[in-house]
Design an enzyme around this catalytic site. Structure first.
Site, PDB file in Angstrom:
ATOM      1  CG  LEU A 102      -3.998   9.448  -3.226  1.00  0.00           C
ATOM      2  CD1 LEU A 102      -4.059  10.073  -1.654  1.00  0.00           C
ATOM      3  CD2 LEU A 102      -3.844   7.853  -3.904  1.00  0.00           C
ATOM      4  CG  ASP A 103      -7.191   8.876  -9.912  1.00  0.00           C
ATOM      5  OD1 ASP A 103      -5.889   9.783 -10.170  1.00  0.00           O
ATOM      6  OD2 ASP A 103      -8.090   8.885 -10.086  1.00  0.00           O
ATOM      7  CB  ALA A 104      -9.838  15.667  -8.404  1.00  0.00           C
ATOM      8  CG  HIS A 185      -7.530   7.355 -13.367  1.00  0.00           C
ATOM      9  ND1 HIS A 185      -6.709   7.854 -12.626  1.00  0.00           N
ATOM     10  CD2 HIS A 185      -7.657   8.289 -14.474  1.00  0.00           C
ATOM     11  CE1 HIS A 185      -7.672   9.089 -12.600  1.00  0.00           C
ATOM     12  NE2 HIS A 185      -7.878   9.216 -13.887  1.00  0.00           N
ATOM     13  CE  LYS A 188     -10.424   6.691  -8.705  1.00  0.00           C
ATOM     14  NZ  LYS A 188     -10.341   7.882  -9.570  1.00  0.00           N
TER      15      LYS A 188
END
Ligand code: URA
Length: 235
Positions: A102-104, A185, A188
């Site tokens: 998962l992204d930060a 990503h 997004k």
């Protein structure tokens, strides 16, 4: 199995360190202190404790974490602390790996395991395991946004369109969206390609496994047998 070997297998250090730990009286089996490192312990359904923290005996370890924002899915993070800093040392020593990333700034369900097959099965593009996200949008969303995400959008550096497995509006500026790939990503970029922007992203489920409400951000817990079966069936 010898108690010393059990502790060693569960990431409590070298055989010598485990022996000393047991001899120091910090280990109990089913609530009863045991200070003999060579005591023969029956492992099915075993729960032992070290310093009063319970550890179920597990041939392989699989856990879920409610990832908070501001943690990187890396053992060598650059801008934020590592997700591994949220886990106890014995789990790190066992070599648990995160299943996907998962992204930060993304929150929610993140799985870890030392079962290489389970990790490969859940992340293999061929298996098409759905990952479900709650998405907060910058601009109001409408049926045309949902349609575009379900029909598929073309991302930079991709040859084929990527389509959501499912997508529905949950509010004026929110969506529930599931994708089966795990590209960089991905959500997004898909939402941007469909003409909107993700403000906040939270993963609520992987396959048939949902993040339980009671697991607060930063908390982890073991997966139960039924949850593991559901996850393996979904993969
Ligand atoms: N898609 C994203 O864009 N970010 C994540 O963290 C997960 C899926």
């Amino acid at each position: 199995m010898e108690l010393e070997r059990i502790l060693h297998r569960h990431g409590f250090g070298s055989r010598k360190i485990c022996r000393a730990l047991i001899r120091s009286g910090r280990v109990a089996v089913c609530g009863i202190p045991v200070d003999d490192p060579f005591a023969d312990i029956s492992v099915p359904d075993l729960v032992f404790s070290v310093d009063d923290v319970d550890w179920p005996y597990c041939e392989t370890a699989t856990i879920m974490l409610n990832k908070p924002a501001g943690y990187e899915c890396s053992r060598k993070p650059i801008h934020h602390p590592s997700i591994f800093s949220l886990l106890p040392l014995p789990l790190l020593e066992r070599g648990l790996q995160n299943i996907g990333r998962l992204d930060a700034d993304t929150t929610g369900l993140l799985l870890f395991t030392d079962d290489g097959k389970l990790n490969r099965d859940l992340t293999s593009p061929k298996r098409k395991v759905a990952k479900t996200y709650a998405v907060q949008l910058k601009h109001p969303g409408g049926p045309e946004l949902v349609r575009a995400l379900l029909d598929g959008v073309l991302l930079h550096d991709e040859q084929d369109c990527l389509a959501a497995v499912s997508c529905s509006l949950t509010g004026v500026r929110s969506l529930e969206l599931a994708v089966s790939e795990g590209k960089y990503h991905q959500v997004k970029r898909m939402v941007a390609a469909a003409g909107n922007r993700v403000e906040f992203l939270h993963r609520s489920a992987i396959g048939g496994l949902s993040l339980p409400d009671e697991l607060k951000p930063g908390q982890w817990r073991w997966l139960g047998d039924a949850e593991l079966v559901r996850l393996r069936e979904g993969a």
